[in-house]
Design a protein around this motif. Sequence first.
Motif, PDB file in Angstrom:
ATOM      1  N   LEU A  85       0.824  -1.209   0.000  1.00 48.44           N
ATOM      2  CA  LEU A  85       0.000   0.000   0.000  1.00 48.44           C
ATOM      3  C   LEU A  85       0.859   1.260   0.000  1.00 48.44           C
ATOM      4  CD1 LEU A  85      -2.802  -1.039   2.535  1.00 48.44           C
ATOM      5  CD2 LEU A  85      -2.994  -0.830   0.052  1.00 48.44           C
ATOM      6  N   SER A  86       1.940   1.265   0.783  1.00 50.36           N
ATOM      7  CA  SER A  86       2.796   2.455   0.832  1.00 50.36           C
ATOM      8  C   SER A  86       3.493   2.691  -0.506  1.00 50.36           C
ATOM      9  CB  SER A  86       3.829   2.316   1.952  1.00 50.36           C
ATOM     10  OG  SER A  86       4.695   1.220   1.722  1.00 50.36           O
ATOM     11  N   SER A  87       3.854   1.624  -1.209  1.00 47.58           N
ATOM     12  CA  SER A  87       4.455   1.779  -2.539  1.00 47.58           C
ATOM     13  C   SER A  87       3.460   2.398  -3.512  1.00 47.58           C
ATOM     14  CB  SER A  87       4.928   0.421  -3.068  1.00 47.58           C
ATOM     15  OG  SER A  87       5.916  -0.139  -2.231  1.00 47.58           O
ATOM     16  N   ALA A  88       2.223   1.925  -3.463  1.00 56.06           N
ATOM     17  CA  ALA A  88       1.189   2.469  -4.349  1.00 56.06           C
ATOM     18  C   ALA A  88       0.909   3.937  -4.032  1.00 56.06           C
ATOM     19  CB  ALA A  88      -0.088   1.645  -4.217  1.00 56.06           C
TER      20      ALA A  88
ATOM     21  N   ILE B 224      11.438   4.747  -3.517  1.00 53.56           N
ATOM     22  CA  ILE B 224      12.490   3.724  -3.582  1.00 53.56           C
ATOM     23  C   ILE B 224      12.529   2.915  -2.287  1.00 53.56           C
ATOM     24  CG2 ILE B 224      14.986   3.369  -3.731  1.00 53.56           C
ATOM     25  CD1 ILE B 224      15.093   5.817  -5.572  1.00 53.56           C
ATOM     26  N   LEU B 225      12.403   3.595  -1.162  1.00 55.42           N
ATOM     27  CA  LEU B 225      12.397   2.892   0.127  1.00 55.42           C
ATOM     28  C   LEU B 225      11.187   1.968   0.247  1.00 55.42           C
ATOM     29  CD1 LEU B 225      13.516   5.752   2.551  1.00 55.42           C
ATOM     30  CD2 LEU B 225      14.843   3.753   1.862  1.00 55.42           C
ATOM     31  N   GLN B 226      10.038   2.421  -0.235  1.00 54.50           N
ATOM     32  CA  GLN B 226       8.842   1.567  -0.171  1.00 54.50           C
ATOM     33  C   GLN B 226       9.021   0.323  -1.032  1.00 54.50           C
ATOM     34  OE1 GLN B 226       7.071   2.804   2.254  1.00 54.50           O
ATOM     35  NE2 GLN B 226       8.316   4.646   2.015  1.00 54.50           N
ATOM     36  N   LEU B 227       9.653   0.498  -2.193  1.00 53.79           N
ATOM     37  CA  LEU B 227       9.881  -0.656  -3.067  1.00 53.79           C
ATOM     38  C   LEU B 227      10.882  -1.629  -2.446  1.00 53.79           C
ATOM     39  CD1 LEU B 227      10.017   1.133  -6.547  1.00 53.79           C
ATOM     40  CD2 LEU B 227       8.149  -0.239  -5.602  1.00 53.79           C
TER      41      LEU B 227
END
Length: 225
Positions: free
Chosen positions: A95-98, A158-161
Motif C-alpha cells: 500500500l505504501s508503494s502504491a 524507492i524505500l517503499q519498493l
Amino acid sequence: MAARLRIPTLALAALSIGLNVAILGCAGRTLNVFMQERYTSTWFMPVWSSHFDTRELWALIGTSAAVLVLNLILTAGLFAGSLPANLLILTSSSLSSAVSLIAIIFSSVLNNQAPNSDTLQTWTCRWRDVADEGVPRNYDTLCHETRFAYYTTIPSLILQLLLLGLALYTFFVAGRKARGLRLEGEKDHELGDVRQLSVETKMESPKSGTDSLGIVAGGGRGKFS
C-alpha cells in the motif's frame, strides 16, 4: 520475519518515516503560509495569485501521512508476535508503494501544467528571482520547501519498493525454506522412530529365539520320558 531481515527492514522503515515526516512538515508549512497570506499580503497581485492549484500540496500532505502510518504499522508488525507479521508487512509495504507512486505521478502532472495552471512550487520558483517586482523574501524559502517536498517523494518511493522486496522475499522465499526445513525435520523424526523400532526389534529377536529353543527342548524331553 527472519531475525536477519528485521534489522534492514527496520532501518529502511526508519528512513522512510523520517523522509515522510520531512515531506509532511515542508508541504504543511508552505500551505499554511499561503492560507495565511493569500488575502493579506501586500504583494497579492501579480505575485501572490489566489488562482493557482494547491492540490499538489494537499496530495503531498495526504500521501506522506498515509505512508507514515503504513510504515508505523509495518514497524509494529516486526515486534508484535501475536500478529501475522509477514502478511502485515507485505500488505503495508504494498500500500505504501502504491501511495508513493500516486504522489509522484499526481504532483508531476500538476507541475507540468504550468504556466497555464500554476502550483505553489512553480509560482514561487518562477517569481523568486524576478527583480523590481517587490517579490517577498520568503519566496526563495517557499520554493525550496515545495521542491524538497516534491522531490523527496522519489527516495521515499524507492524505500517503499525496497521494503516491498524484503516483504516478498520473506513471504515467499523464506517462508518456503522454512516449510522445507520443517518437512525435513519431520522426515528425520520419522526416520529416527523407524530406526528406534528396528533396534528394539533386533534386541527382542535373540530373546525370542532363545525362548523358542527352550520350548522345543522341553518338548523333546517330554517325548523321550
